[in-house]
Design a protein around this motif. Structure first.
Motif, PDB file in Angstrom:
ATOM      1  N   ASP A 178       0.871  -1.178   0.000  1.00  0.00           N
ATOM      2  CA  ASP A 178       0.000   0.000   0.000  1.00  0.00           C
ATOM      3  C   ASP A 178       0.903   1.221   0.000  1.00  0.00           C
ATOM      4  N   TYR A 179       0.547   2.234  -0.798  1.00  0.00           N
ATOM      5  CA  TYR A 179       1.349   3.458  -0.825  1.00  0.00           C
ATOM      6  C   TYR A 179       1.456   4.091   0.555  1.00  0.00           C
ATOM      7  N   ARG A 180       0.463   3.857   1.393  1.00  0.00           N
ATOM      8  CA  ARG A 180       0.479   4.430   2.730  1.00  0.00           C
ATOM      9  C   ARG A 180       1.492   3.752   3.647  1.00  0.00           C
ATOM     10  N   ASP A 181       2.070   2.618   3.189  1.00  0.00           N
ATOM     11  CA  ASP A 181       3.096   1.940   3.986  1.00  0.00           C
ATOM     12  C   ASP A 181       4.333   2.807   4.170  1.00  0.00           C
ATOM     13  N   PHE A 182       4.512   3.833   3.315  1.00  0.00           N
ATOM     14  CA  PHE A 182       5.661   4.721   3.452  1.00  0.00           C
ATOM     15  C   PHE A 182       5.572   5.577   4.715  1.00  0.00           C
ATOM     16  N   TYR A 183       4.353   5.846   5.174  1.00  0.00           N
ATOM     17  CA  TYR A 183       4.219   6.725   6.337  1.00  0.00           C
ATOM     18  C   TYR A 183       3.300   6.167   7.425  1.00  0.00           C
ATOM     19  N   ARG A 184       2.745   4.972   7.216  1.00  0.00           N
ATOM     20  CA  ARG A 184       1.823   4.427   8.211  1.00  0.00           C
ATOM     21  C   ARG A 184       2.038   2.931   8.367  1.00  0.00           C
ATOM     22  N   ARG A 185       2.028   2.467   9.596  1.00  0.00           N
ATOM     23  CA  ARG A 185       2.216   1.043   9.868  1.00  0.00           C
ATOM     24  C   ARG A 185       0.995   0.270   9.392  1.00  0.00           C
ATOM     25  N   PRO A 186       1.179  -0.781   8.543  1.00  0.00           N
ATOM     26  CA  PRO A 186       0.025  -1.524   8.035  1.00  0.00           C
ATOM     27  C   PRO A 186      -0.639  -2.367   9.112  1.00  0.00           C
ATOM     28  N   ASP A 187      -1.945  -2.540   8.971  1.00  0.00           N
ATOM     29  CA  ASP A 187      -2.718  -3.300   9.967  1.00  0.00           C
ATOM     30  C   ASP A 187      -2.316  -4.763  10.019  1.00  0.00           C
ATOM     31  N   TRP A 188      -1.835  -5.319   8.889  1.00  0.00           N
ATOM     32  CA  TRP A 188      -1.531  -6.751   8.879  1.00  0.00           C
ATOM     33  C   TRP A 188      -0.272  -7.109   9.670  1.00  0.00           C
ATOM     34  N   LEU A 189       0.408  -6.093  10.226  1.00  0.00           N
ATOM     35  CA  LEU A 189       1.536  -6.370  11.120  1.00  0.00           C
ATOM     36  C   LEU A 189       1.088  -6.507  12.568  1.00  0.00           C
ATOM     37  N   ASP A 190      -0.193  -6.219  12.830  1.00  0.00           N
ATOM     38  CA  ASP A 190      -0.708  -6.388  14.186  1.00  0.00           C
ATOM     39  C   ASP A 190      -0.777  -7.870  14.546  1.00  0.00           C
ATOM     40  N   ALA A 191      -0.717  -8.160  15.828  1.00  0.00           N
ATOM     41  CA  ALA A 191      -0.863  -9.541  16.298  1.00  0.00           C
ATOM     42  C   ALA A 191      -2.345  -9.923  16.297  1.00  0.00           C
ATOM     43  N   PRO A 192      -2.658 -11.187  15.941  1.00  0.00           N
ATOM     44  CA  PRO A 192      -1.711 -12.206  15.467  1.00  0.00           C
ATOM     45  C   PRO A 192      -1.351 -11.991  14.004  1.00  0.00           C
ATOM     46  N   ARG A 193      -0.112 -12.325  13.663  1.00  0.00           N
ATOM     47  CA  ARG A 193       0.345 -12.181  12.286  1.00  0.00           C
ATOM     48  C   ARG A 193       0.023 -13.430  11.481  1.00  0.00           C
ATOM     49  N   GLY A 194       0.120 -13.270  10.162  1.00  0.00           N
ATOM     50  CA  GLY A 194      -0.087 -14.406   9.286  1.00  0.00           C
ATOM     51  C   GLY A 194       0.956 -15.481   9.517  1.00  0.00           C
ATOM     52  N   PRO A 195       0.649 -16.738   9.200  1.00  0.00           N
ATOM     53  CA  PRO A 195       1.573 -17.834   9.488  1.00  0.00           C
ATOM     54  C   PRO A 195       2.868 -17.777   8.698  1.00  0.00           C
TER      55      PRO A 195
END
Length: 523
Positions: free
Chosen positions: A435-452
């Motif tokens: 996501d272009y917003r990853d340059f300035y914002r932490r993505p939600d998919w890094l929240d716990a629990p993470r993908g396997p």
């Protein structure tokens, strides 16, 4: 050097590090320019030398530390993807490539700076020097962007298009026209073998036969129908769509139990893992139809003409759907959609829900949807609170559900509605989760629990993570099967079983089918 979604070779790592090094240096230079522009006091020369020496020492210590840690970081991804661990991250090679990329980018930036300075010098007699400098930088940036975007990039894309078009016409020695009249390009087909294109010929010349399906399924099977129309077959998307309909009628595809409208990737490629498994699960009683819309790879197709794939997919579905609705509901096949990557995006865009409310299709299986996919993104952003971004739950799950390598699916006990839409996606797929917003914002998919399949060592850093994920997209298909942007047949089997609602397949038969495809991959 920190890990992201896909494992990296020392070459890719060096390129990423060089870009990050140049961007960081550029930010420092920009801050220095702004400081001077505002005429703020600079440190005295002696203090400046001390600051530089301390900064250099800190930099060298940090660089040595991360180089030493980088092998462990990469192995944290490789372990999750069942890859051999790296004994070393090849620090000398990484450093050499990093410095080369860094110096090239700095040389380019300084060349542009000289151009802006020359423009400012010409205007200094007409304008105050501070204003002239700003105008010089602005004109340089606008001019370079206009030339690159309007001339250079388009020229390169046209060259690439011509190159891919020539490659598309290449005839492989091991591919011959199909004997079965149920395939496009056969002697009975109205579409010539040469008009299918390279990817189309590969599609119709492959796949299981009725005898192979019967042997594995312990019962009688039909010969699957495969219809494909290449770009060379007709001039417009509408004409190619009508050719596809004529082929479906010729092969009696509307007498099968299932009909799948497939939207290929940018080059026209269709993932064999998706269609082969489909044909086994349907005991051959299925027809697949696809129309090519581009010669370019998916990223280049998005740059060259992002609406072209949408136009073709809409024309095909509209043509097939209009004829399908004229048939008696009790005898016509169930109608499904499928697409991978850019094909998933264009398949999403091929229909409007309100146009099908009175007579809806039965479902869709979309794998690896790109982050630009509008419908996918709207569902992701409106997911149920508490559900992870990499495997979301959407309302009651009666219309849209998500699956991954583990077959996890939200609300499995909830009843489906009239149509079933399933997204097959891996948490380690940067094509989906960039996501272009990853340059300035932490993505939600890094929240716990993470993908396997997401490293526990993955940390977000402003700007840097955005660059890393952008490069991850370029190597997303270099992962082992079942991770990144490479989808495994056994995972397609689970997804198709849900979409098709195939209850005749027992647990034992499903396990045997999965083992068959695993053995095929290992050979």
């Amino acid at each position: 050097m920190t890990p992201t979604l896909t494992p990296r070779s020392y070459l890719i790592q060096g390129v990423i590090s060089g870009w990050c090094f140049a961007v960081g240096y550029g930010i420092g230079v920009l801050c220095r320019l702004l400081w001077g522009y505002m005429e703020l006091p600079l440190p005295v020369e002696r203090s400046s030398r001390v600051i530089k020496r301390i900064s250099a020492a800190v930099f060298l210590i940090l660089a040595a530390t991360v180089l030493w840690l980088s092998a462990g970081w990469q192995n944290s991804i490789r372990k999750l993807m069942e890859m051999e661990p790296l004994p070393s991250a090849q620090p000398l090679e990484v450093c050499a490539i990093t410095l080369i990329i860094f110096l090239l980018l700095i040389a380019l930036a300084r060349g542009l700076s000289l151009v802006s300075h020359a423009i400012a010098m010409r205007m200094r007699h007409l304008l105050p020097w501070r204003v002239a400098r700003v105008i010089g930088y602005a004109l340089t940036i606008v001019s370079v962007w206009a030339i690159a975007n309007g001339v250079l990039i388009r020229y390169m894309l046209h060259v690439a298009d011509a190159s891919f078009a020539s490659f598309d016409q290449y005839f492989e020695a091991d591919k011959t026209p199909p004997i079965s009249p149920l395939r496009s390009g056969s002697a009975a087909s109205s579409v010539g073998w040469e008009d299918l294109g390279r990817t189309g010929r590969a599609f119709v010349a492959s796949g299981p036969t009725a005898s192979e399906i019967s042997a594995l399924g312990d019962g009688p099977a039909l010969e699957p129908i495969r219809v494909y129309i290449g770009l060379a077959a007709a001039e417009t998307p509408e004409r190619r769509a009508h050719l596809a309909l004529d082929e479906l009628k010729r092969t009696d595809a509307f007498r099968r139990s299932a009909l799948v409208v497939v939207t290929p990737t940018g080059t026209g490629w269709i993932d064999p893992a998706a269609i082969d498994t489909l044909e086994y699960l349907c005991d051959g009683d299925v027809a697949s139809v696809a129309v090519q819309y581009s010669y370019l790879s998916s990223p280049l197709s998005l740059l060259m003409d992002p609406e072209y794939g949408k136009e073709t997919s809409q024309a095909l579905l509209r043509t097939v759907y209009e004829y399908w609705t004229t048939l008696p509901p009790e005898t016509r096949p169930k109608l499904y959609l499928h697409g991978l990557s850019l094909g998933a995006l264009n398949s999403e865009n091929s229909f409007e829900l309100y146009e099908m409310l009175g007579d809806p299709i039965q479902g869709a299986l979309w794998s690896g949807p790109p982050f630009q996919s509008g419908f996918w993104r709207s569902v992701m952003e409106r997911r149920n609170p508490g559900s992870p971004a990499w495997l979301p739950q959407f309302r009651s799950g009666s219309f849209v559900r998500f699956m991954n390598q583990r077959g996890d699916m939200s609300q499995t006990n909830q009843p489906w509605g009239p149509a079933r839409i399933v997204y097959l996606q891996y948490a380690s797929d940067p094509v989906t989760f960039f996501d272009y917003r990853d340059f300035y914002r932490r993505p939600d998919w890094l929240d716990a629990p993470r993908g396997p399949d997401v490293s526990p060592e993955f940390r977000w850093y402003p700007v840097v993570t955005g660059l890393q994920l952008a490069f991850d997209m370029a190597v997303a298909t270099s992962t082992p099967v079942g991770y990144g942007h490479v989808f495994a047949p056994e995972h397609y089997i689970d997804a198709w079983l849900v979409v098709l609602e195939r209850k005749a397949w027992t647990i034992g038969k499903i396990a045997r089918l999965k083992q068959y495809f695993v053995r095929q991959r290992q050979q």
